[in-house]
Design a protein around this motif. Structure first.
Motif, PDB file in Angstrom:
ATOM      1  N   LEU A 120      36.496  31.798  37.630  1.00  0.00           N
ATOM      2  CA  LEU A 120      36.050  30.163  37.613  1.00  0.00           C
ATOM      3  C   LEU A 120      34.755  29.843  38.189  1.00  0.00           C
ATOM      4  N   THR A 121      34.087  29.010  37.584  1.00  0.00           N
ATOM      5  CA  THR A 121      32.939  28.398  38.149  1.00  0.00           C
ATOM      6  C   THR A 121      33.245  26.913  38.600  1.00  0.00           C
ATOM      7  N   ASP A 156      49.228  34.838  39.536  1.00  0.00           N
ATOM      8  CA  ASP A 156      50.546  34.594  39.302  1.00  0.00           C
ATOM      9  C   ASP A 156      51.433  34.077  40.617  1.00  0.00           C
ATOM     10  N   ARG A 157      50.723  34.218  41.853  1.00  0.00           N
ATOM     11  CA  ARG A 157      51.615  33.723  42.847  1.00  0.00           C
ATOM     12  C   ARG A 157      51.180  32.194  43.440  1.00  0.00           C
ATOM     13  N   SER A 158      50.185  31.715  42.735  1.00  0.00           N
ATOM     14  CA  SER A 158      49.675  30.275  43.004  1.00  0.00           C
ATOM     15  C   SER A 158      49.515  29.636  41.921  1.00  0.00           C
ATOM     16  N   SER A 159      49.079  28.266  41.897  1.00  0.00           N
ATOM     17  CA  SER A 159      48.769  27.321  40.930  1.00  0.00           C
ATOM     18  C   SER A 159      47.250  27.540  40.313  1.00  0.00           C
ATOM     19  N   GLY A 205      46.897  28.036  36.654  1.00  0.00           N
ATOM     20  CA  GLY A 205      47.100  26.820  35.875  1.00  0.00           C
ATOM     21  C   GLY A 205      45.841  25.819  35.696  1.00  0.00           C
ATOM     22  N   LEU A 206      44.649  26.229  36.412  1.00  0.00           N
ATOM     23  CA  LEU A 206      43.715  25.499  36.341  1.00  0.00           C
ATOM     24  C   LEU A 206      43.038  25.502  35.055  1.00  0.00           C
ATOM     25  N   GLY A 216      55.886  16.437  39.223  1.00  0.00           N
ATOM     26  CA  GLY A 216      55.959  17.485  38.443  1.00  0.00           C
ATOM     27  C   GLY A 216      54.979  18.470  38.603  1.00  0.00           C
ATOM     28  N   THR A 217      53.745  17.864  39.426  1.00  0.00           N
ATOM     29  CA  THR A 217      52.723  18.866  39.577  1.00  0.00           C
ATOM     30  C   THR A 217      52.790  20.017  40.734  1.00  0.00           C
TER      31      THR A 217
END
Length: 207
Positions: free
Chosen positions: A24-25, A69-72, A75-76, A186-187
């Motif tokens: 990620l940047t 897998d263990r965090s959101s 999905g970013l 829903g977030t």
């Protein structure tokens, strides 16, 4: 180690998907101002290591499969707003509580109830974490140190399968300076419970 006091609302610039990881940047002028290779920055409550600093206002991080897998974080997407905090300095005030940046699980925003001066947000709580959460205790939601204002168990499981829930009250500062201000029902959000509760439980088990 962090305190759960968000310093800056940053933005995901690019997401590079790899076979078993992601790079990620992220743009964040404040947290990047004194960052260097190997420094820790919490992104939505996840402790990540700076790989490169770019153009003075952005940094890159590598995220392994387990974290995805263990965090959101998995999905970013480009353009997503993220909460940023640099590691705490020993000379700084501890404004929130002791936060490791190690996500224990995720929850889902179930309801938002606005009032004149704050929002009450209800979030689902995984069964495995419920025993660590107490009313008026601390919990970290997407890297934000918050006080639990209510607890309960739903008659039916939420969409994510969790029955337990907790509530937090978000003051105007939190609403305006963090991504929870615009997070819809829903977030999915990252949760980290108070590490002291886990240590106490472990000591009792070993006693």
């Amino acid at each position: 180690m962090f305190t759960g006091i968000v310093e800056e609302l940053g933005e995901v610039v690019t997401v590079e998907r790899l076979s078993d990881a992601a790079r990620l940047t992220i743009r964040g002028k404040l947290v990047t101002s004194d960052a260097g290779h190997g420094d820790s920055i919490a992104v939505n409550g996840v402790c990540l290591t700076v790989v490169d600093v770019l153009d003075g206002d952005s940094f890159t991080v590598d995220v392994m499969r387990e974290t995805l897998d263990r965090s959101s974080i998995g999905g970013l997407a480009e353009g997503a707003r993220v909460n940023l905090e640099r590691a705490a300095a020993l000379s700084s005030r501890l404004g929130g509580h002791l936060v490791q940046g190690h996500v224990d699980g995720t929850g889902t925003i179930l309801t938002r109830t606005p009032s004149a001066n704050w929002d009450v947000v209800r979030i689902s709580l995984p069964d495995a974490l419920a025993r660590y959460v107490v009313e008026k205790g601390s919990i970290t939601v997407d890297g934000i140190s918050l006080t639990v204002s209510g607890l309960g168990i739903g008659e039916q499981p939420a969409a994510d399968g969790n029955r337990d829930w907790f509530e937090v009250s978000l003051i105007p500062t939190t609403l305006s300076l963090t991504n929870l201000g615009g997070a819809a029902v829903g977030t999915r959000v990252n949760l980290e419970v108070d590490v002291i509760a886990k240590y106490v439980e472990r000591l009792q088990q070993r006693g």
